[in-house]
Design a protein around this motif. Sequence first.
Motif, PDB file in Angstrom:
ATOM      1  N   VAL A 148     -66.257 -48.249  63.839  1.00 60.29           N
ATOM      2  CA  VAL A 148     -64.949 -47.764  64.286  1.00 60.29           C
ATOM      3  C   VAL A 148     -63.885 -48.782  63.865  1.00 60.29           C
ATOM      4  CG1 VAL A 148     -65.761 -46.383  66.220  1.00 60.29           C
ATOM      5  CG2 VAL A 148     -65.313 -48.819  66.549  1.00 60.29           C
ATOM      6  N   GLN A 149     -62.666 -48.297  63.708  1.00 68.48           N
ATOM      7  CA  GLN A 149     -61.563 -49.157  63.295  1.00 68.48           C
ATOM      8  C   GLN A 149     -61.409 -50.329  64.270  1.00 68.48           C
ATOM      9  OE1 GLN A 149     -59.410 -49.224  60.707  1.00 68.48           O
ATOM     10  NE2 GLN A 149     -58.328 -50.933  61.615  1.00 68.48           N
ATOM     11  N   SER A 150     -61.369 -51.550  63.718  1.00 63.42           N
ATOM     12  CA  SER A 150     -61.062 -52.703  64.565  1.00 63.42           C
ATOM     13  C   SER A 150     -60.036 -53.553  63.825  1.00 63.42           C
ATOM     14  CB  SER A 150     -62.330 -53.509  64.864  1.00 63.42           C
ATOM     15  OG  SER A 150     -62.803 -54.120  63.684  1.00 63.42           O
ATOM     16  N   SER A 219     -54.870 -51.492  60.470  1.00 59.04           N
ATOM     17  CA  SER A 219     -55.108 -51.797  59.060  1.00 59.04           C
ATOM     18  C   SER A 219     -56.584 -51.970  58.754  1.00 59.04           C
ATOM     19  CB  SER A 219     -54.382 -53.086  58.668  1.00 59.04           C
ATOM     20  OG  SER A 219     -53.000 -52.848  58.592  1.00 59.04           O
ATOM     21  N   ASN A 220     -56.961 -51.565  57.575  1.00 60.47           N
ATOM     22  CA  ASN A 220     -58.265 -51.931  57.028  1.00 60.47           C
ATOM     23  C   ASN A 220     -58.043 -52.281  55.557  1.00 60.47           C
ATOM     24  OD1 ASN A 220     -58.435 -49.506  55.459  1.00 60.47           O
ATOM     25  ND2 ASN A 220     -59.133 -48.408  57.299  1.00 60.47           N
ATOM     26  N   GLU A 221     -59.147 -52.468  54.829  1.00 56.13           N
ATOM     27  CA  GLU A 221     -58.988 -52.920  53.440  1.00 56.13           C
ATOM     28  C   GLU A 221     -58.312 -51.902  52.543  1.00 56.13           C
ATOM     29  OE1 GLU A 221     -63.046 -54.690  52.824  1.00 56.13           O
ATOM     30  OE2 GLU A 221     -61.916 -55.466  51.129  1.00 56.13           O
ATOM     31  N   SER A 222     -58.253 -50.638  52.985  1.00 56.11           N
ATOM     32  CA  SER A 222     -57.648 -49.655  52.091  1.00 56.11           C
ATOM     33  C   SER A 222     -56.386 -49.021  52.664  1.00 56.11           C
ATOM     34  CB  SER A 222     -58.672 -48.592  51.704  1.00 56.11           C
ATOM     35  OG  SER A 222     -59.401 -48.188  52.829  1.00 56.11           O
ATOM     36  N   THR A 223     -55.639 -49.785  53.447  1.00 59.66           N
ATOM     37  CA  THR A 223     -54.350 -49.269  53.938  1.00 59.66           C
ATOM     38  C   THR A 223     -53.241 -50.246  53.542  1.00 59.66           C
ATOM     39  OG1 THR A 223     -54.632 -50.439  56.032  1.00 59.66           O
ATOM     40  CG2 THR A 223     -55.353 -48.138  55.976  1.00 59.66           C
ATOM     41  N   LEU A 224     -52.016 -49.751  53.513  1.00 59.47           N
ATOM     42  CA  LEU A 224     -50.857 -50.620  53.306  1.00 59.47           C
ATOM     43  C   LEU A 224     -49.707 -49.988  54.089  1.00 59.47           C
ATOM     44  CD1 LEU A 224     -49.828 -53.140  51.671  1.00 59.47           C
ATOM     45  CD2 LEU A 224     -49.035 -51.529  49.957  1.00 59.47           C
ATOM     46  N   TYR A 225     -49.557 -50.435  55.336  1.00 61.48           N
ATOM     47  CA  TYR A 225     -48.597 -49.794  56.242  1.00 61.48           C
ATOM     48  C   TYR A 225     -47.226 -50.467  56.237  1.00 61.48           C
ATOM     49  CZ  TYR A 225     -52.206 -47.008  58.628  1.00 61.48           C
ATOM     50  OH  TYR A 225     -53.200 -46.110  58.947  1.00 61.48           O
ATOM     51  N   ASN A 226     -46.199 -49.619  56.269  1.00 67.78           N
ATOM     52  CA  ASN A 226     -44.835 -50.060  56.526  1.00 67.78           C
ATOM     53  C   ASN A 226     -44.237 -49.148  57.577  1.00 67.78           C
ATOM     54  OD1 ASN A 226     -44.035 -52.200  54.659  1.00 67.78           O
ATOM     55  ND2 ASN A 226     -44.580 -50.708  53.085  1.00 67.78           N
TER      56      ASN A 226
HETATM   57  C1  LIG Z   1     -58.937 -47.148  56.750  1.00 67.57           C
HETATM   58  O1  LIG Z   1     -58.017 -46.447  57.558  1.00 67.57           O
HETATM   59  C2  LIG Z   1     -57.708 -45.160  57.062  1.00 67.57           C
HETATM   60  C3  LIG Z   1     -56.590 -44.604  57.937  1.00 67.57           C
HETATM   61  O2  LIG Z   1     -56.937 -44.646  59.280  1.00 67.57           O
HETATM   62  C4  LIG Z   1     -58.969 -44.296  57.083  1.00 67.57           C
HETATM   63  O3  LIG Z   1     -58.674 -43.022  56.581  1.00 67.57           O
HETATM   64  C5  LIG Z   1     -60.028 -44.973  56.211  1.00 67.57           C
HETATM   65  O4  LIG Z   1     -61.230 -44.274  56.301  1.00 67.57           O
HETATM   66  C6  LIG Z   1     -60.245 -46.415  56.657  1.00 67.57           C
HETATM   67  N1  LIG Z   1     -61.077 -47.054  55.653  1.00 67.57           N
HETATM   68  C7  LIG Z   1     -62.040 -47.896  55.967  1.00 67.57           C
HETATM   69  C8  LIG Z   1     -62.741 -48.520  54.833  1.00 67.57           C
HETATM   70  O5  LIG Z   1     -62.300 -48.151  57.131  1.00 67.57           O
END
Ligand SMILES: *[C@@H]1O[C@H](CO)[C@@H](O)[C@H](O)[C@H]1NC(C)=O
Length: 297
Positions: A148-150, A219-226
Amino acid sequence: MRWTLWIVLGLFPLVDGHPTLKTDQNSLETADAALNHQNGSLNSVLHLDDTEKAALETTRDDPAFPMKELNTSHYPATRAAKVAQHYLNYHHGSPSKWFMVHAVKKASSEDIPEVGKKYHIQFSVQEQATKEIVGNCTAEILFRQTEVQSAPEVNCTCDDLLKIKTSDADHALYHHIKHQPEPMAGMDIPDSQGNIPKEMEPLWYLGGIGASFIMWQQSNESTLYNMAHVHSVKQLNSENDLLAFEYVVLLHDMVSQEIIHWHMQVAWNPTQGVKVTQCHLLPKGTMKQPSAEKHKI
Ligand SMILES: *[C@@H]1O[C@H](CO)[C@@H](O)[C@H](O)[C@H]1NC(C)=O
Ligand SMILES: *[C@@H]1O[C@H](CO)[C@@H](O)[C@H](O)[C@H]1NC(C)=O
Ligand SMILES: *[C@@H]1O[C@H](CO)[C@@H](O)[C@H](O)[C@H]1NC(C)=O
Ligand SMILES: *[C@@H]1O[C@H](CO)[C@@H](O)[C@H](O)[C@H]1NC(C)=O
């Protein structure tokens, strides 16, 4: 490969005992073949390629994991720097002090097996109110492999950044807002022409600082938020000496091109700084019917 061959050629006379060097294709092949018959260590040392050399060098400096140099203008470096910017803003920003990454100077990353990827970034920072380049920062950003997102873990230290004194401006603003006859409120910052009324500027900054908390967490490695836009902001009654505001902000992920809406409550005073006390993602489409969302959020 070419590099390898030239080295091989350079050593050929010593190995073979012939002083003359020919550089046509035949002699290159002969040289290579000759060396391949010499077995063992010389050959394997000569065949190290650039990545292998780099790996050897970093193990000397840092016994942990091989460090990969990153191009400072490419996404992996800029994304990691952006996370550091959000972290920095949430911890040190205020309604009169908002930081942006000005330039990434140096960047590298290391894969830590079963943990995640750690970035090491050096960057300069620009303060938005004064547009001054105010300092150089070093940050470590760890994106953990999690289901899960952390929030990425961040360490960030800056040279001169924290010496910027905005406490006078912050105190003046605090008293100004405290003594308004009516609670402050605003909509659509910036407006459709991209303008921000002067009196809304601190609330735009405060929204940006609060949004930085959310953007750091998300944020994760594939986001760039503003933060793209403050849809609405409204001052709330507060029982303590913190000023409290309710915001709806639009955050733009430049990688997926998605715009997401967040509701957040932000508390602030000049001594305790900015705190996001509540936040939640608003369902997609919430903002599509402006007339339907007059009700209290
Ligand atoms: C990063 O966050 C985006 C937006 O929440 C999500 O769609 C994506 O799956 C996430 N990527 C990773 C590698 O966790
Ligand atoms: C980094 O990438 C840019 C654009 O792709 C390129 O122009 C530049 O030469 C690269 N820098 C290095 C140091 O490789
Ligand atoms: C940041 O570092 C550069 C050298 O890398 C230096 O020239 C510059 O003065 C520094 N900036 C600040 C604001 O300290
Ligand atoms: C931050 O610094 C602490 C203390 O030095 C260290 O234990 C931690 O691993 C660092 N975190 C990152 C993301 O580098």
